[in-house]
Design a protein around this motif. Structure first.
Motif, PDB file in Angstrom:
ATOM      1  N   LEU A   3      -8.206  -0.805  -4.212  1.00  0.00           N
ATOM      2  CA  LEU A   3      -8.883  -2.094  -4.318  1.00  0.00           C
ATOM      3  C   LEU A   3     -10.295  -2.030  -3.743  1.00  0.00           C
ATOM      4  N   ARG A  49      -3.235  -2.734   0.160  1.00  0.00           N
ATOM      5  CA  ARG A  49      -2.719  -3.402  -1.025  1.00  0.00           C
ATOM      6  C   ARG A  49      -1.707  -4.434  -0.555  1.00  0.00           C
ATOM      7  N   ASP A  50      -1.090  -5.153  -1.464  1.00  0.00           N
ATOM      8  CA  ASP A  50      -0.109  -6.177  -1.108  1.00  0.00           C
ATOM      9  C   ASP A  50       0.846  -5.623  -0.049  1.00  0.00           C
ATOM     10  N   ARG A  53       4.295  -4.007  -0.577  1.00  0.00           N
ATOM     11  CA  ARG A  53       4.413  -2.701  -1.235  1.00  0.00           C
ATOM     12  C   ARG A  53       4.324  -1.537  -0.253  1.00  0.00           C
ATOM     13  N   ASP A 113      -5.442 -16.477  -1.516  1.00  0.00           N
ATOM     14  CA  ASP A 113      -4.335 -16.229  -2.435  1.00  0.00           C
ATOM     15  C   ASP A 113      -3.717 -17.546  -2.903  1.00  0.00           C
ATOM     16  N   ARG A 129      -2.065 -14.236  -6.961  1.00  0.00           N
ATOM     17  CA  ARG A 129      -1.878 -12.827  -6.621  1.00  0.00           C
ATOM     18  C   ARG A 129      -3.200 -12.142  -6.263  1.00  0.00           C
ATOM     19  N   ASP A 131      -3.909 -10.923  -3.540  1.00  0.00           N
ATOM     20  CA  ASP A 131      -3.646  -9.738  -2.718  1.00  0.00           C
ATOM     21  C   ASP A 131      -3.435  -8.488  -3.565  1.00  0.00           C
ATOM     22  N   ASP A 132      -3.267  -8.652  -4.886  1.00  0.00           N
ATOM     23  CA  ASP A 132      -3.156  -7.508  -5.785  1.00  0.00           C
ATOM     24  C   ASP A 132      -4.501  -7.061  -6.339  1.00  0.00           C
ATOM     25  N   SER A 133      -5.541  -7.879  -6.162  1.00  0.00           N
ATOM     26  CA  SER A 133      -6.810  -7.557  -6.808  1.00  0.00           C
ATOM     27  C   SER A 133      -8.020  -7.597  -5.879  1.00  0.00           C
ATOM     28  N   ALA A 138      -5.761  -8.440   0.487  1.00  0.00           N
ATOM     29  CA  ALA A 138      -4.687  -7.492   0.799  1.00  0.00           C
ATOM     30  C   ALA A 138      -4.724  -7.102   2.285  1.00  0.00           C
TER      31      ALA A 138
END
Length: 199
Positions: A3, A49-50, A53, A113, A129, A131-133, A138
């Motif tokens: 990211l 990242r998120d 994960r 978010d 989302r 936190d995914d991008s 994140a």
């Protein structure tokens, strides 16, 4: 995926980007925790990242790195009493607004978010989302998750009837078994519907 590209686009026009995220919104017990993390540059890391994960060890190690590389950060906790009084969405919004205000300065932009924070006198971007991008969001999610997990582990160490050290307050089978055996603790959110499991 590494990211940072979208954060760097913001930094072409802004002095800093602040990512904001929450952890614990769906829990049955304990606080909702928000982190706001400010960056004036975006370093590269495969681990940001998120937070869901990453393993617990990866989150803890990455959180140490994030605290070293970010410009500043703040954690805001909102506990069960206020959550029950104003509802979880408003409690989350209040914590996020508090975090942004703590770091606010002219020339910065905020990415959150998927919560509408209203007018804080700054450009605010809310995306599902995020936190995914967005690196900044994140990173905030990791700091919030590590902080909240440590709080719940400590609370579970004081009283293990609801298995908080393992479930961190989420509605797992063991948590609901604890509620079935012992009822709710003073740290449980009374406004949340719970299906206890009877032993």
């Amino acid at each position: 995926m590494i990211l940072g590209a979208r954060d760097r686009v913001i930094l072409r026009r802004a002095d800093a980007v602040v990512g904001v995220d929450e952890v614990g919104r769906g829990c049955l017990a304990g606080p909702v925790v928000v982190c706001a993390a400010m960056f004036d540059r975006i370093p590269r890391s495969p681990w940001v990242r998120d937070s869901k994960r990453l393993t617990a060890n990866q989150r803890r190690e990455t959180a140490v790195w994030i605290r070293d590389v970010c410009t500043s950060w703040v954690i805001v906790e909102v506990w069960h009493e206020l959550i029950d009084r104003i509802n979880i969405l408003e409690a989350t919004r209040l914590a996020m607004r508090t975090g942004v205000r703590a770091l606010a300065k002219p020339g910065m932009e905020v990415v959150v978010d998927h919560v509408d924070l209203g007018d804080l006198g700054l450009p605010i971007h809310s995306f599902p989302r995020a936190d995914d991008s967005y690196f900044s969001v994140a990173a905030a999610s990791i700091l919030a998750k590590v902080h909240r997990d440590s709080v719940m582990v400590e609370l579970g160490g004081r009283d293990d009837r609801w298995d908080w050290r393992q479930n961190k307050g989420y509605g797992t089978l063991n948590h609901r078994l604890g509620i079935g055996r012992y009822g709710r603790s003073y740290l449980h959110r009374r406004s949340f519907k719970v299906s206890p499991v009877l032993p």
